[in-house]
Design an enzyme around this catalytic site. Structure first.
Site, PDB file in Angstrom:
ATOM      1  N   TYR A 135      49.975  37.649  31.723  1.00 22.65           N
ATOM      2  CA  TYR A 135      48.799  37.756  30.849  1.00 22.65           C
ATOM      3  C   TYR A 135      49.176  38.000  29.395  1.00 22.65           C
ATOM      4  CZ  TYR A 135      44.824  37.901  34.104  1.00 22.65           C
ATOM      5  OH  TYR A 135      43.843  37.585  34.990  1.00 22.65           O
ATOM      6  N   LYS A 190      56.433  38.686  44.653  1.00 28.65           N
ATOM      7  CA  LYS A 190      56.893  37.340  45.010  1.00 28.65           C
ATOM      8  C   LYS A 190      58.393  37.308  44.744  1.00 28.65           C
ATOM      9  CE  LYS A 190      56.014  33.138  46.425  1.00 28.65           C
ATOM     10  NZ  LYS A 190      55.457  32.800  47.754  1.00 28.65           N
ATOM     11  N   ASP A 223      51.457  35.712  48.945  1.00 26.15           N
ATOM     12  CA  ASP A 223      50.750  34.733  49.790  1.00 26.15           C
ATOM     13  C   ASP A 223      50.405  35.344  51.143  1.00 26.15           C
ATOM     14  OD1 ASP A 223      53.493  34.834  50.265  1.00 26.15           O
ATOM     15  OD2 ASP A 223      53.743  32.675  50.563  1.00 26.15           O
ATOM     16  N   ASP A 251      39.656  40.109  43.559  1.00 30.16           N
ATOM     17  CA  ASP A 251      38.447  39.316  43.826  1.00 30.16           C
ATOM     18  C   ASP A 251      38.321  39.035  45.318  1.00 30.16           C
ATOM     19  OD1 ASP A 251      37.603  39.112  41.169  1.00 30.16           O
ATOM     20  OD2 ASP A 251      37.162  36.963  41.356  1.00 30.16           O
TER      21      ASP A 251
HETATM   22  C1  IPM Z   1      39.077  40.652  35.542  1.00 31.65           C
HETATM   23  C2  IPM Z   1      38.694  39.376  34.838  1.00 31.65           C
HETATM   24  C3  IPM Z   1      39.527  39.269  33.565  1.00 31.65           C
HETATM   25  C4  IPM Z   1      40.974  39.177  33.972  1.00 31.65           C
HETATM   26  C5  IPM Z   1      39.126  38.121  32.624  1.00 31.65           C
HETATM   27  C6  IPM Z   1      37.662  38.183  32.267  1.00 31.65           C
HETATM   28  C7  IPM Z   1      39.970  38.107  31.399  1.00 31.65           C
HETATM   29  O1  IPM Z   1      38.865  38.293  35.684  1.00 31.65           O
HETATM   30  O2  IPM Z   1      38.898  41.728  34.952  1.00 31.65           O
HETATM   31  O3  IPM Z   1      39.547  40.571  36.678  1.00 31.65           O
HETATM   32  O4  IPM Z   1      41.477  38.094  34.287  1.00 31.65           O
HETATM   33  O5  IPM Z   1      41.630  40.211  33.995  1.00 31.65           O
HETATM   34 MG    MG Z   2      39.402  38.784  37.666  1.00 28.94          MG
END
Ligand code: IPM
Ligand code: MG
Length: 357
Positions: A135, A190, A223, A251
């Site tokens: 990131y 990984k 994975d 997520d």
């Molecule tokens: C999260 C979101 C963010 C990330 C985006 C909005 C930049 O997906 O907080 O998980 O990727 O960290």
């Molecule tokens: Mg996210």
């Protein structure tokens, strides 16, 4: 105690308004100050994270954040997009430790896409490193490919990197958290392919051996972890991983609970200053309709009271009130099922205030 209120875009303004009502009903002494962030700030000031908003965040003990983003900003240059506000706050405040619990509430077990017996009682905590990895790694950019399969072609690249101290500190956060719960940490990497994650695995192992031998540690490739999360999610207690893998796995884990609208999160720095936000996004498709679920934001406010403001009793009160409104059968559309009572954002927030007692 000063709290920065940053509602942001989409449903952010609606859900944060309800969390603010709950905070105000607690009868504690806070100073609340609101500022624009994300697309809303871009529209007003031409930047998603204006200087004034950043200064307010830096001067606060905690930040209550809604959500940012809308499709209409997708064509802006990257530095001006709403997402840069949250990335900029993480970086500027050094919010390296991201707590993302995935809890399956008893009344919502059937809302999961997995069989109820796989998720009943689920309680996992994902600890995601939040200021390093691909990131933020430099260099990144676009160029003409110097080599590879198509030398001379247009190319884009990012850099995955972690230093030892970054891994050590997030490992400690995970082991400390595990000590207060099921005493098990799964480190996700990984290492079979990436140098970055071989170092990750080595450092987590060392920190464990030297400082946390009382906690059980295992390692899993990402994975396989993604697969185990849907196969046998209750096997996990605390998962610790890097920024990119943590984004994806959190997520996935949130959906196991059937209700991303219920899940809070916290992002902390080494001074316990924190940013608190729901795990879901700005949901522009339902913005302004009064149907968004405010509970994730309300529960984020509870995490804020516990982690940054040293008010654990107030946090307990909020969490108990949320359980109470669920037991009363109140449901926003995202968690509605037959036999329950459908309510809107405001009614849900007001029910929580009432349930505080
Ligand atoms: C999260 C979101 C963010 C990330 C985006 C909005 C930049 O997906 O907080 O998980 O990727 O960290
Ligand atoms: Mg996210």
């Amino acid at each position: 105690m000063k709290i920065a209120i940053l509602p942001g875009d989409g449903i952010g303004t609606e859900i944060v308004a309800e969390a603010v009502k709950v905070l105000k009903a607690l009868d504690l002494k806070f100073e609340l100050e609101e500022a624009k962030v994300g697309g809303a700030a871009y529209d007003a000031y031409g930047h998603p994270l204006p200087e004034a908003t950043l200064k307010l965040a830096q001067a606060s003990d905690a930040i209550l954040f809604g959500a940012v983003g809308d499709w209409k900003y997708d064509t802006l240059d990257r530095p001006l997009r709403p997402e840069q506000a949250i990335l900029g706050l993480r970086k500027a405040l050094g919010l390296f430790a991201n707590f993302r619990p995935a809890i399956c509430y008893e009344q919502l077990t059937h809302a999961s896409s997995l069989k109820p017996e796989l998720v009943a009682g689920l309680d996992i905590l994902i600890i995601r490193e939040l200021t390093g990895d691909i990131y933020f790694g430099q260099p990144r950019g676009r160029r003409t490919a110097p080599d590879g399969h198509f030398p001379g072609a247009e190319e884009a690249f990012d850099t995955m990197r972690y230093t030892r101290p970054e891994i050590e500190r997030i490992a400690r956060v995970a082991f400390e958290a595990a000590r207060k719960r099921g005493k098990r940490v799964t480190s996700v990497d990984k290492a079979n392919v990436l140098e970055t994650f071989q170092l990750w695995k080595d450092v987590v192992t060392e920190v464990h051996q030297k400082e946390y031998a009382d906690v059980a540690l295992d390692h899993m490739y990402v994975d396989n972890a993604a697969m185990q999360l849907v196969k046998e999610p209750k096997k996990f207690d605390v998962i610790v991983t890097g920024n990119m893998f943590g984004d994806i796995l959190s997520d996935e884990a949130s959906m196991l609970t059937g209700s991303i609208g219920m899940l809070p999160s916290a992002s902390l720095n080494d001074k316990k200053q924190g940013l608190y936000e729901p795990s879901h996004g700005s949901a522009p498709d339902i913005a302004g309709k009064g149907v968004a679920n405010p509970l994730a934001t309300i529960l984020s406010a509870a995490m804020m009271l516990r982690f940054s403001l040293n008010q654990p009793e107030a946090a307990d009160r909020i969490e108990a009130a949320v359980k109470k409104v669920l037991a009363q059968g109140l449901r926003t559309p995202d968690i509605y099922s037959d036999g329950t009572t459908k309510v809107g954002t405001r009614e849900m927030g007001e029910a929580v205030v009432k349930a505080l007692g």
